[in-house]
Design an enzyme around this catalytic site. Structure first.
Site, PDB file in Angstrom:
ATOM      1  N   SER A 151       0.821  -1.210   0.000  1.00  0.00           N
ATOM      2  CA  SER A 151       0.000   0.000   0.000  1.00  0.00           C
ATOM      3  C   SER A 151       0.856   1.262   0.000  1.00  0.00           C
ATOM      4  O   SER A 151       0.547   2.235  -0.698  1.00  0.00           O
ATOM      5  CB  SER A 151      -0.944   0.003   1.206  1.00  0.00           C
ATOM      6  OG  SER A 151      -0.217  -0.006   2.425  1.00  0.00           O
ATOM      7  N   TYR A 152       1.927   1.247   0.766  1.00  0.00           N
ATOM      8  CA  TYR A 152       2.813   2.407   0.848  1.00  0.00           C
ATOM      9  C   TYR A 152       3.541   2.623  -0.472  1.00  0.00           C
ATOM     10  O   TYR A 152       3.607   3.740  -0.983  1.00  0.00           O
ATOM     11  CB  TYR A 152       3.812   2.187   1.978  1.00  0.00           C
ATOM     12  CG  TYR A 152       4.716   3.361   2.280  1.00  0.00           C
ATOM     13  CD1 TYR A 152       4.205   4.557   2.769  1.00  0.00           C
ATOM     14  CD2 TYR A 152       6.100   3.262   2.101  1.00  0.00           C
ATOM     15  CE1 TYR A 152       5.036   5.626   3.071  1.00  0.00           C
ATOM     16  CE2 TYR A 152       6.942   4.325   2.399  1.00  0.00           C
ATOM     17  CZ  TYR A 152       6.398   5.507   2.883  1.00  0.00           C
ATOM     18  OH  TYR A 152       7.225   6.571   3.169  1.00  0.00           O
ATOM     19  N   ALA A 153       4.081   1.533  -1.039  1.00  0.00           N
ATOM     20  CA  ALA A 153       4.809   1.629  -2.303  1.00  0.00           C
ATOM     21  C   ALA A 153       3.904   2.127  -3.418  1.00  0.00           C
ATOM     22  O   ALA A 153       4.299   2.973  -4.230  1.00  0.00           O
ATOM     23  CB  ALA A 153       5.396   0.266  -2.670  1.00  0.00           C
TER      24      ALA A 153
END
Length: 249
Positions: A151-153
């Site tokens: 999700s962060y990437a």
């Protein structure tokens, strides 16, 4: 005083990298709008930056489109202009790819990508007037595809994409849009170092310069460069401020 009289909005600037950027810019004469959800830490950082440049303010952030417009309006009302927008705020939780839920995607995009997008839209008319600077944040998590960082990437790479589009569209207006991809010793990393020193040491061994960046001296000073006239001929770029961990080609 590279930023004497300049006005900057810095999101997520109550602590960590954002606080380091706020201090670095304040020491060079900028008026800072500290935007963060943490009011206590935000007021503490406000007291710090006001030691170097008077008249700074703290604004509590709620990550919605309307709030971005209101914050820009409040800053322009107080200072008369906006020169610099730093989109640093972002929250996420780790999970393997198959365990990444819609809730985790919503958290990362809702605190990172969408606020960045909406703040850029809200700030554009003012930045066009001042031929201003936008500084967004990328991450090695997206560039290198780090495990458990789906999700962060994804959100960070989406931020890189819209930054490049804006750099192309806003270049004729004299607006520079760049990104920093940092590794820094933030309070969260310090807690992790205490709880898992062996993992921390292993990470340091993978960094060519064998240390984490200081939020003010290493990350903040690069943000200062991107916000100053020294970077007027740089736009659409991702600067790796990570001790040499990732080499872009």
């Amino acid at each position: 005083m590279k930023l004497q009289g300049k006005v900057a909005i810095i999101t997520g600037s109550a602590s960590g990298i954002g606080r380091g950027i706020a201090l670095a810019m304040a020491k060079e004469g900028a008026h800072i709008a500290i935007v963060d959800v943490n009011e206590q830490k935000g007021q503490e950082t406000l007291a710090e930056v006001n030691q170097y440049t008077e008249g700074c303010l703290f604004i509590r952030d709620i990550s919605v489109k309307e709030n971005a417009n209101e914050i820009v309006e409040e800053v322009v009302k107080k200072f008369g202009k906006l020169d610099i927008l730093v989109n640093n705020a972002h929250a996420s939780r780790q999970a393997s790819f198959v365990e990444t839920t819609q809730e985790l995607l919503d958290l990362s995009f809702g605190t990172g990508f969408y606020p960045t997008f909406h703040f850029m839209q809200a700030a554009y008319p003012e930045l066009k007037k001042t031929k201003g600077k936008v500084i967004n944040f990328a991450s090695g998590a997206g560039l290198d595809g780090q495990v458990t960082q789906t999700s962060y990437a994804a959100a960070k790479e989406a931020i890189r994409a819209i930054s490049r589009v804006a750099a192309n569209e806003w270049g004729p207006d004299g607006i520079n849009v760049n990104l920093i991809s940092p590794i820094a010793l933030t309070p969260g990393v310090e807690q992790w170092r205490e709880s898992a020193p062996h993992l921390y040491d292993a990470m340091i061994e993978r960094i060519p310069l064998r240390r984490l960046g200081d939020p003010e001296q290493d990350i903040g000073r690069v943000a200062l460069f991107l916000a100053s006239d020294d970077s007027n001929y740089i736009t659409g770029q991702t600067l790796m401020v990570d001790g040499g961990s990732i080499k872009l080609r």
